[in-house]
Design an enzyme around this catalytic site. Structure first.
Site, short mmCIF file in Angstrom:
data_model
loop_
_atom_site.label_atom_id
_atom_site.label_comp_id
_atom_site.label_asym_id
_atom_site.label_seq_id
_atom_site.Cartn_x
_atom_site.Cartn_y
_atom_site.Cartn_z
N ASP A 314 13.86 14.13 55.83
CA ASP A 314 13.92 14.30 54.38
C ASP A 314 14.22 13.00 53.64
O ASP A 314 14.11 12.95 52.42
CB ASP A 314 14.98 15.34 54.01
CG ASP A 314 14.53 16.75 54.37
OD1 ASP A 314 13.32 17.02 54.30
OD2 ASP A 314 15.40 17.57 54.72
N ARG A 345 4.42 14.39 50.84
CA ARG A 345 5.28 13.27 50.47
C ARG A 345 4.71 11.91 50.87
O ARG A 345 5.16 10.90 50.35
CB ARG A 345 6.69 13.47 51.07
CG ARG A 345 7.46 14.57 50.35
CD ARG A 345 8.83 14.83 50.93
NE ARG A 345 9.57 15.77 50.09
CZ ARG A 345 10.67 16.40 50.45
NH1 ARG A 345 11.19 16.18 51.66
NH2 ARG A 345 11.28 17.23 49.63
#
Length: 434
Positions: A314, A345
């Site tokens: 993350d 992402r």
């Protein structure tokens, strides 16, 4: 425009995984457990409500401390109504483990999203231990009847899952004999650490291939503890990168969890030359914790070892920001999972960083970034806003990128930040010199 150095002391929100477990184990312990720093999100409150329904006394004091008076292992009471898990898959799967070895019946319900999630991977091992389940295709609403006594098993995880591992270990607490979980791929080990911290007889063996074999002896007797929930390393990462990249910065981040299965970002930033000093290292509830003093550093590009990805998956968006201001080239690989997070992402961060003036190349499984050598990024021009795609980590990462840029970074929507880190902006403002 550069904001000026960041200076001061902050504390980031508590770790959710550890918050769940502190409530559950406190509720099963004898005596009083006191918890400070608990993350008071809806998921953790669902766990607290369920443990109250099964006999534990859980209350919050005026000064924000949580006090739990447990029922003892084996002492869970029959809940009078269904246990509402809201949106929390962690609460559901771990509590199924707890109930599995108690002679009670519990019905689990949840919201529309949780009711679509499969529970079969937990049902399978718990059924082998003697628990009985009634559900439609292994989904909520689900009624389970615990077994007393349950049967100890040796269970090899078919997939990497800290939740399944934890459910079996929690069931083993009230199961006579030795319950064993074999974990071919290591996952977060918060349950093992906290179980030992509360007094459970738990051992871990690691073979040459890295396979972990975990044994828990039951029935266990847990004793109430005082727990300070460590700050979430994922939340701390934004402020670590900010302090490393903004000239003149010197920031102390208090009470950061440094569990090696979670804190890969600190390892990588140190490899890049970051000054991150552990102050007052200690162990709290079986978890390694320290205050981190972070000072501005000349970072240099590296090839990030893909084996570290699980411990910082993350944190890659904000690592990309650090790489954009490092000296030389940073290469990341093995990041396929980033494409299926709240946004893709890899692509979203490539587009965002390019808009801010960074030199970025996208690959199938990562980014290659040629840094500025410490010089400020150009930033975004007035008419251009970074698109966050409603992804909280993109928004926070690009906010950090804007701190050391010539023109700042405009972000299309900062509201998603509130989902994981409501006081992010106020904490950041508290560090910026006027």
């Amino acid at each position: 425009m550069p904001t000026g150095a960041l200076n001061g002391t902050i504390r980031v929100p508590g770790d959710k995984s550890i918050s769940h477990r502190s409530i559950m184990l406190g509720a099963l312990a004898l005596g009083e457990t006191r918890v400070t720093g608990l993350l008071e999100g809806e998921d953790v409150m669902s766990t607290a409500a369920a443990m109250r329904a099964m006999g534990a006394k859980i209350e919050k004091t005026e000064d924000g401390e949580w006090i739990i008076n447990g029922v003892g292992v084996g002492g869970l009471l029959q809940p009078e109504t269904a246990l509402d898990m809201g949106n929390s898959g962690t609460s559901t799967r771990l509590l199924m483990g707890l109930v599995a070895s108690h002679g009670i019946t519990a019905t689990f319900v949840g919201d529309a999203s949780l009711s679509k999630r499969p529970m079969g991977r937990v049902i399978d091992p718990l059924s082998t231990m003697g628990a009985d389940f009634t559900s439609v295709e292994g989904r909520l609403p689900l009624t389970m009847r615990g077994a007393s006594p349950a049967v100890p098993i040796t269970y090899r995880l078919p997939m990497a899952s800290a939740q399944v591992k934890s459910a079996v270990l929690l069931a083993g607490l009230n199961t006579p004999g030795i319950t064993t979980v074999i974990e071919p791929v290591p996952t977060r080990d918060h349950s093992e650490r906290m179980l030992r911290g509360f007094g459970a007889n738990l051992t871990v063996e690691v073979d040459e291939e890295g396979t972990r074999t975990i044994h828990i002896h039951g029935p266990a007797e847990l004793k109430g503890q005082t727990i300070v929930v460590p700050g979430d390393p994922s939340s701390a990462a934004f402020f670590i990168v900010a302090a490393l990249t903004v000239p003149g910065s010197d920031v102390l981040i208090e009470n950061v969890g440094l569990n090696p299965t979670r804190a890969g970002i600190v390892t990588v930033l140190r490899q890049m030359g970051g000054s991150i000093e552990e102050v007052n290292p200690r162990e709290v509830g079986g978890e390694p914790v320290a205050d981190l003093r972070v000072r501005h550093s000349q970072l240099h590009g590296i090839e990030v070892d893909p084996e570290i990805v699980p411990s910082m998956v993350d944190e890659f968006p904000v690592l990309f920001v650090a790489a954009a201001q490092a000296k030389g080239r940073t290469v990341t690989t093995g990041l396929e999972e980033l494409r299926v997070k709240e946004s893709d992402r890899i692509t979203v961060m490539r587009v965002a960083l390019e808009l801010a003036g960074a030199n970025v190349t996208e690959t199938e499984d990562g980014l290659i970034i040629d840094g500025t050598g410490g010089a400020p990024l150009p930033g975004t021009s007035g008419a251009h806003h970074v698109a966050t795609h409603l992804d909280h980590r993109i928004a926070m990462s690009m906010a950090i990128a804007g701190l050391n840029s010539m023109n700042g970074v405009a972000i299309d929507d900062t509201s998603p930040i509130a989902t994981s880190f409501p006081n992010f902006e106020s904490l950041l403002a508290s560090l910026v010199a006027i």
